[in-house]
Write an enzyme that holds these catalytic residues in place. Sequence first.
Site, mmCIF file in Angstrom:
data_model
loop_
_atom_site.group_PDB
_atom_site.id
_atom_site.type_symbol
_atom_site.label_atom_id
_atom_site.label_comp_id
_atom_site.label_asym_id
_atom_site.label_seq_id
_atom_site.Cartn_x
_atom_site.Cartn_y
_atom_site.Cartn_z
ATOM 1 N N ASN A 1 0.866 -1.181 0.000
ATOM 2 C CA ASN A 1 0.000 0.000 0.000
ATOM 3 C C ASN A 1 0.903 1.231 0.000
ATOM 4 O O ASN A 1 1.505 1.548 1.018
ATOM 5 C CB ASN A 1 -0.886 -0.049 1.255
ATOM 6 C CG ASN A 1 -1.697 1.207 1.451
ATOM 7 O OD1 ASN A 1 -1.803 2.045 0.560
ATOM 8 N ND2 ASN A 1 -2.304 1.330 2.640
ATOM 9 N N LYS B 1 -0.019 4.220 -0.247
ATOM 10 C CA LYS B 1 -0.691 5.388 0.361
ATOM 11 C C LYS B 1 -0.488 6.609 -0.553
ATOM 12 O O LYS B 1 -0.453 6.456 -1.776
ATOM 13 C CB LYS B 1 -0.179 5.611 1.781
ATOM 14 C CG LYS B 1 -0.254 4.337 2.610
ATOM 15 C CD LYS B 1 -0.003 4.550 4.071
ATOM 16 C CE LYS B 1 -0.101 3.204 4.781
ATOM 17 N NZ LYS B 1 -0.024 3.323 6.226
ATOM 18 N N HIS C 1 -9.515 1.155 4.990
ATOM 19 C CA HIS C 1 -8.244 1.369 5.691
ATOM 20 C C HIS C 1 -8.472 2.347 6.850
ATOM 21 O O HIS C 1 -9.254 3.291 6.722
ATOM 22 C CB HIS C 1 -7.197 1.916 4.716
ATOM 23 C CG HIS C 1 -5.826 1.905 5.298
ATOM 24 N ND1 HIS C 1 -5.406 2.839 6.210
ATOM 25 C CD2 HIS C 1 -4.793 1.037 5.137
ATOM 26 C CE1 HIS C 1 -4.163 2.557 6.573
ATOM 27 N NE2 HIS C 1 -3.768 1.465 5.942
ATOM 28 N N GLU D 1 -6.839 4.722 7.911
ATOM 29 C CA GLU D 1 -6.583 6.135 7.589
ATOM 30 C C GLU D 1 -7.790 6.757 6.899
ATOM 31 O O GLU D 1 -8.082 7.936 7.099
ATOM 32 C CB GLU D 1 -5.304 6.254 6.740
ATOM 33 C CG GLU D 1 -4.066 6.005 7.599
ATOM 34 C CD GLU D 1 -2.866 5.454 6.854
ATOM 35 O OE1 GLU D 1 -2.849 5.476 5.609
ATOM 36 O OE2 GLU D 1 -1.931 4.982 7.546
ATOM 37 N N GLU E 1 -5.271 -4.891 10.718
ATOM 38 C CA GLU E 1 -4.251 -3.864 10.900
ATOM 39 C C GLU E 1 -4.524 -3.080 12.177
ATOM 40 O O GLU E 1 -5.335 -2.142 12.169
ATOM 41 C CB GLU E 1 -4.264 -2.890 9.711
ATOM 42 C CG GLU E 1 -3.960 -3.547 8.387
ATOM 43 C CD GLU E 1 -3.423 -2.539 7.381
ATOM 44 O OE1 GLU E 1 -2.333 -2.765 6.862
ATOM 45 O OE2 GLU E 1 -4.086 -1.516 7.146
ATOM 46 N N GLY F 1 2.532 2.317 10.665
ATOM 47 C CA GLY F 1 3.474 3.421 10.479
ATOM 48 C C GLY F 1 4.202 3.825 11.748
ATOM 49 O O GLY F 1 4.841 4.870 11.795
ATOM 50 N N SER G 1 3.531 -2.057 10.247
ATOM 51 C CA SER G 1 4.979 -2.065 10.464
ATOM 52 C C SER G 1 5.653 -3.385 10.106
ATOM 53 O O SER G 1 6.649 -3.774 10.715
ATOM 54 C CB SER G 1 5.300 -1.680 11.914
ATOM 55 O OG SER G 1 4.847 -0.363 12.184
HETATM 56 P P1 PGA Z 1 2.895 0.313 7.521
HETATM 57 O O1 PGA Z 1 1.408 0.507 6.939
HETATM 58 O O2 PGA Z 1 3.416 -0.985 6.972
HETATM 59 O O3 PGA Z 1 3.654 1.510 7.005
HETATM 60 O O4 PGA Z 1 2.773 0.285 9.009
HETATM 61 C C1 PGA Z 1 0.561 -0.591 6.794
HETATM 62 C C2 PGA Z 1 -0.770 -0.154 6.232
HETATM 63 O O5 PGA Z 1 -1.266 0.908 6.626
HETATM 64 O O6 PGA Z 1 -1.339 -0.845 5.381
#
Ligand code: PGA
Length: 248
Positions: free
Chosen positions: A9, A11, A93, A95, A163, A169, A208
């Site tokens: 992803n 983003k 997601h 976010e 997640e 992140g 992460s």
């Molecule tokens: P990350 O993000 O691997 O940077 O923690 C994962 C995600 O949001 O899908």
Amino acid sequence: MARKFLAGNWKMNGNRAALDEVRRLIAAHPEPTVDLVLCPPATLIAEMAELTRGHALQIGAQDCHSAEKGAHTGDISAPILADAGARHVILGHSERRADHNETDSQIAGKLAAAQAAGLTPILCIGETLQQRDQGQTLDVVTAQLSGSIPKITDPERIVVAYEPVWAIGTGRVAAPEQIAEVHDALREALHHRFGHRAKDIPLLYGGSVNPGNAAAIFAVDNVDGALVGGASLKAGDFGAILEALQAA
Ligand code: PGA
């Protein structure tokens, strides 16, 4: 057994220069033995689909609208994504749930639209740190799961990604026991909903994931792969995670 599945992803990162990373990735891994997907910003989908033609790497989007078309300025429909060459779409997601106040029922509408357009949704669910601290993790994720999957759903064309919001992140990865507890509960909930077909639904962990922790995560029961954010931007890191999944 569900097939193994690795999705990246990007983003709101990556531009046309980043296509070099995709070239490097497919050159280094000409024949991946797991399902492999990259979800770039929407502007790169068509070019990336073209670039990966003939390679097993598939391209996905990061969101879609629930309507097939119409007066929705700035949004993108599932049929438009499919036309651009997307085969998957990340939905729900955390976010987007946070930035755009997306609710489970809106996500269910998007999921139905995605499947109707021939896309495979990658449905994201996960608890906040506060919810975990209050012992609500399993209630939260199972409620998100049932609320975000519409009544009519093809279980052969859905992927679920657990997640934990606090692990995204942050560099703070969930412990194997924490992942195992949630993935077992999700498999059970999916079994309740879809019967024996639930075992074929890929369950991904996200938050992460990096080359250093991937193997330990993939060794957890009921983990069929990962949804990777930051580490999917570099071909070397994403390729190393791919190798860990192929070896699991
Ligand atoms: P990350 O993000 O691997 O940077 O923690 C994962 C995600 O949001 O899908």
